[in-house]
Design an enzyme around this catalytic site. Structure first.
Site, PDB file in Angstrom:
ATOM      1  CB  CYS A  85       9.213  33.221  -3.682  1.00 45.29           C
ATOM      2  SG  CYS A  85       8.207  34.869  -4.208  1.00 45.29           S
TER       3      CYS A  85
HETATM    4  N1  LIG Z   1       9.165  36.646  -9.084  1.00 42.89           N
HETATM    5  C1  LIG Z   1       7.905  36.586  -8.598  1.00 42.89           C
HETATM    6  O1  LIG Z   1       7.555  35.528  -9.277  1.00 42.89           O
HETATM    7  C2  LIG Z   1       7.535  37.586  -7.171  1.00 42.89           C
HETATM    8  C3  LIG Z   1       6.643  36.586  -6.592  1.00 42.89           C
HETATM    9  C4  LIG Z   1       6.004  37.733  -5.149  1.00 42.89           C
HETATM   10  C5  LIG Z   1       6.898  38.669  -5.059  1.00 42.89           C
HETATM   11  N2  LIG Z   1       8.163  39.166  -5.728  1.00 42.89           N
HETATM   12  C6  LIG Z   1       8.584  40.085  -4.973  1.00 42.89           C
HETATM   13  O2  LIG Z   1       8.263  41.282  -6.025  1.00 42.89           O
HETATM   14  C7  LIG Z   1       9.539  42.485  -5.848  1.00 42.89           C
HETATM   15  C8  LIG Z   1      10.295  42.704  -6.669  1.00 42.89           C
HETATM   16  O3  LIG Z   1      10.666  41.125  -7.607  1.00 42.89           O
HETATM   17  P1  LIG Z   1      10.904  40.934  -9.468  1.00 42.89           P
HETATM   18  O4  LIG Z   1      10.790  39.327  -9.684  1.00 42.89           O
HETATM   19  O5  LIG Z   1       9.310  41.673 -10.204  1.00 42.89           O
HETATM   20  O6  LIG Z   1      11.972  41.646  -9.893  1.00 42.89           O
HETATM   21  P2  LIG Z   1      13.065  41.979 -11.015  1.00 42.89           P
HETATM   22  O7  LIG Z   1      14.410  41.573 -10.998  1.00 42.89           O
HETATM   23  O8  LIG Z   1      12.023  40.966 -11.866  1.00 42.89           O
HETATM   24  O9  LIG Z   1      12.319  43.242 -11.629  1.00 42.89           O
HETATM   25  C9  LIG Z   1      13.044  44.441 -10.937  1.00 42.89           C
HETATM   26  C10 LIG Z   1      12.651  45.833 -12.092  1.00 42.89           C
HETATM   27  O10 LIG Z   1      13.270  46.740 -10.842  1.00 42.89           O
HETATM   28  C11 LIG Z   1      14.237  47.844 -11.041  1.00 42.89           C
HETATM   29  N3  LIG Z   1      14.813  48.066 -10.411  1.00 42.89           N
HETATM   30  C12 LIG Z   1      15.609  48.138  -9.271  1.00 42.89           C
HETATM   31  N4  LIG Z   1      15.937  49.089  -8.805  1.00 42.89           N
HETATM   32  C13 LIG Z   1      15.308  50.154  -9.030  1.00 42.89           C
HETATM   33  C14 LIG Z   1      15.005  51.406  -8.791  1.00 42.89           C
HETATM   34  N5  LIG Z   1      15.550  51.905  -7.543  1.00 42.89           N
HETATM   35  N6  LIG Z   1      13.878  51.796  -8.911  1.00 42.89           N
HETATM   36  C15 LIG Z   1      13.388  51.562 -10.053  1.00 42.89           C
HETATM   37  N7  LIG Z   1      13.427  50.492 -10.616  1.00 42.89           N
HETATM   38  C16 LIG Z   1      14.309  49.714 -10.293  1.00 42.89           C
HETATM   39  C17 LIG Z   1      15.061  46.842 -11.764  1.00 42.89           C
HETATM   40  O11 LIG Z   1      15.533  47.238 -12.867  1.00 42.89           O
HETATM   41  C18 LIG Z   1      14.268  45.594 -12.561  1.00 42.89           C
HETATM   42  O12 LIG Z   1      13.560  45.899 -13.694  1.00 42.89           O
HETATM   43  C19 LIG Z   1      10.654  41.265  -4.868  1.00 42.89           C
HETATM   44  O13 LIG Z   1      10.211  42.190  -3.890  1.00 42.89           O
HETATM   45  C20 LIG Z   1      10.383  40.422  -5.135  1.00 42.89           C
HETATM   46  O14 LIG Z   1      10.594  39.026  -3.985  1.00 42.89           O
HETATM   47  C21 LIG Z   1       8.721  38.234  -6.853  1.00 42.89           C
END
Ligand SMILES: NC(=O)c1ccc[n+]([C@@H]2O[C@H](COP(=O)([O-])OP(=O)(O)OC[C@H]3O[C@@H](n4cnc5c(N)ncnc54)[C@H](O)[C@@H]3O)[C@@H](O)[C@H]2O)c1
Length: 417
Positions: free
Chosen positions: A259
């Site tokens: 982030c």
């Molecule tokens: N990790 C954090 O601490 C955090 C905090 C706040 C916001 N975010 C935001 O949240 C969002 C997700 O981040 P995350 O850390 O959970 O990502 P991540 O990589 O941990 O998980 C994402 C998941 O989505 C799946 N995926 C990808 N494309 C897909 C599709 N088209 N259909 C279905 N599934 C799909 C992937 O296989 C994966 O399992 C991002 O925008 C990120 O910026 C993350």
């Protein structure tokens, strides 16, 4: 029939699934990764914040994971939590958001609430997600309640989880707004209603830009305070005693994670492409924070110089290579840059991290033995991450030379950043 389908079962999606299951909702998880789907259905967690036991409890509550997007057909609500990495031009890469919309769009029925939680630039929900979903579903605006809710998950935080962190929710019409509010009210303690999707999208970017800029401020200050021979950590401690008007931030070897180093770019990219000028605070913060690994290496070089040693051939031990304490997540960790620079200079780089089995940095060596034994054979030890397992006083005593980039040491022997 599901109360909720969570699309994207990662660091953000899975805690939402867990909390919704706890609230008694019938939850389905949709993910494109067969590894993720099979693992979860077999009771295995792949994220730090969720144990296998918790996945077991989710399964017992009726949760199933699937790669079949038709599961949204009967759903009450769909929440999209797919990744939004940086694209080559510095903006968010919306490929996963668009592909998630293409997957679910054709199966959406009238009245299903859709919420985007992925971090992105203001306007994405209204300008990208809505047109795509309307086109693919054939639904009109009134049949497609759409909202945005920023995720505020803080991996490893023992105090604030999804349930007790207020949840901002914004939609662009009152009916969708009420649907989204009522949905989240089932899962979290406090829902904060935003005026619209753009305000909700922007709130997340303000939060992370604020952190990024304030970390950069202390990272710039720590360098000249070191040269002025004033203990900046003590300065921060003193300033922190003011009960109002000051929030303490601490210097470090750089910023990491998914982030802080990334999200402010979404805003500066939007300002530049839409308005034609820059967001100077973000650009400056980026420059300062990304120069910290090189600064750490310059301090290591100087400490070796004091011992009449060159970097080449010296053993440098890096303690803690993750981007935050007490978690295993290495994404964007500045430790990577520190290690690469030391290797380039010819150092023998060892690393120790109780949370990391294998660190994929060619040329580094894992210190498999006791941390104090590893510290004992290093010419310089660099505390990059202060995991709870590290006894700082013992490290300080055992190290020939300790560079503490987190300001955790209190004795006279260690060198603070
Ligand atoms: N990790 C954090 O601490 C955090 C905090 C706040 C916001 N975010 C935001 O949240 C969002 C997700 O981040 P995350 O850390 O959970 O990502 P991540 O990589 O941990 O998980 C994402 C998941 O989505 C799946 N995926 C990808 N494309 C897909 C599709 N088209 N259909 C279905 N599934 C799909 C992937 O296989 C994966 O399992 C991002 O925008 C990120 O910026 C993350």
């Amino acid at each position: 029939m599901s109360d909720l389908v969570v699309v994207g079962l990662g660091y953000v999606g899975l805690p939402l699934v867990a909390e919704a299951c706890r609230a008694g909702l019938q939850v389905t998880g949709l993910d494109v990764s067969p590894r993720v789907v099979e693992g979860l259905n077999a009771g295995r967690s792949h994220v730090d914040d969720l144990s296998d036991e918790q996945v077991g409890a989710m399964l017992a509550a009726g949760f199933t994971a699937t790669s079949d997007a038709s599961c949204v057909a009967e759903a009450d609500a769909v929440v999209i939590c797919v990744p939004t990495p940086l694209s080559a031009d510095g903006g968010p890469d919306l490929a996963a958001v668009e592909s998630a919309c293409r997957g679910i769009g054709p199966h959406l029925g009238p009245g299903t609430l859709v919420v985007l939680e992925s971090t992105t630039y203001p306007g994405t929900t209204a300008e990208v997600v809505r047109p795509l979903l309307e086109e693919l579903s054939g639904l009109g605006p009134d049949e497609l309640p759409l909202a945005y809710s920023p995720e505020r998950i803080d991996p490893g935080n023992p105090t604030y989880g999804l349930k007790n962190t207020p949840k901002v929710v914004g939609a662009d019409d009152p009916a969708a707004q009420e649907r989204a509010r009522a949905f989240y009210a089932q899962v979290v303690d406090t829902v904060v209603v935003a005026r619209g999707t753009r305000e909700a999208e922007s709130a997340k970017l303000l939060e992370n830009t604020y952190r990024h800029v304030n970390i950069a401020l202390v990272n710039e200050m720590v360098r000249f305070f070191h040269e002025l021979d004033i203990d900046f950590w003590e300065v921060i401690r003193l300033a922190s005693t003011k009960p109002f008007g000051f929030q303490a931030f601490t210097p470090g070897p750089g910023v990491g994670g998914h982030c802080i180093p990334i999200d402010p770019n979404y805003l500066s990219h939007r300002v530049r492409t839409q308005l034609g000028y820059g967001f100077r605070f973000v650009e400056l913060a980026q420059e300062i924070n990304s120069s910290m690994p090189a600064y750490v290496v310059s301090r290591v070089t100087a400490l070796l110089n004091d011992q009449e040693k060159a970097v080449r051939g010296s053993t440098v031990l890096l303690l803690g290579v993750t981007y935050k304490p007490d978690i295993a997540d290495q994404r964007e960790s500045p430790a990577l840059d520190v290690a690469k620079r030391l290797l380039q200079l010819g150092a023998r780089v060892e690393y120790h991290d109780p949370h990391v089995e294998h660190w994929d940095v060619a040329g580094t060596v894992r210190a498999d033995d006791d941390v104090l034994a590893a510290v004992g054979r290093a010419d310089v030890t660099v505390l990059l991450q202060h995991h709870a397992e590290y006894d700082v006083a013992a490290l300080e005593q055992s190290a020939a030379c300790l560079l503490d980039t987190r300001g955790r040491t209190t004795g006279e022997k260690a060198h603070r950043l």
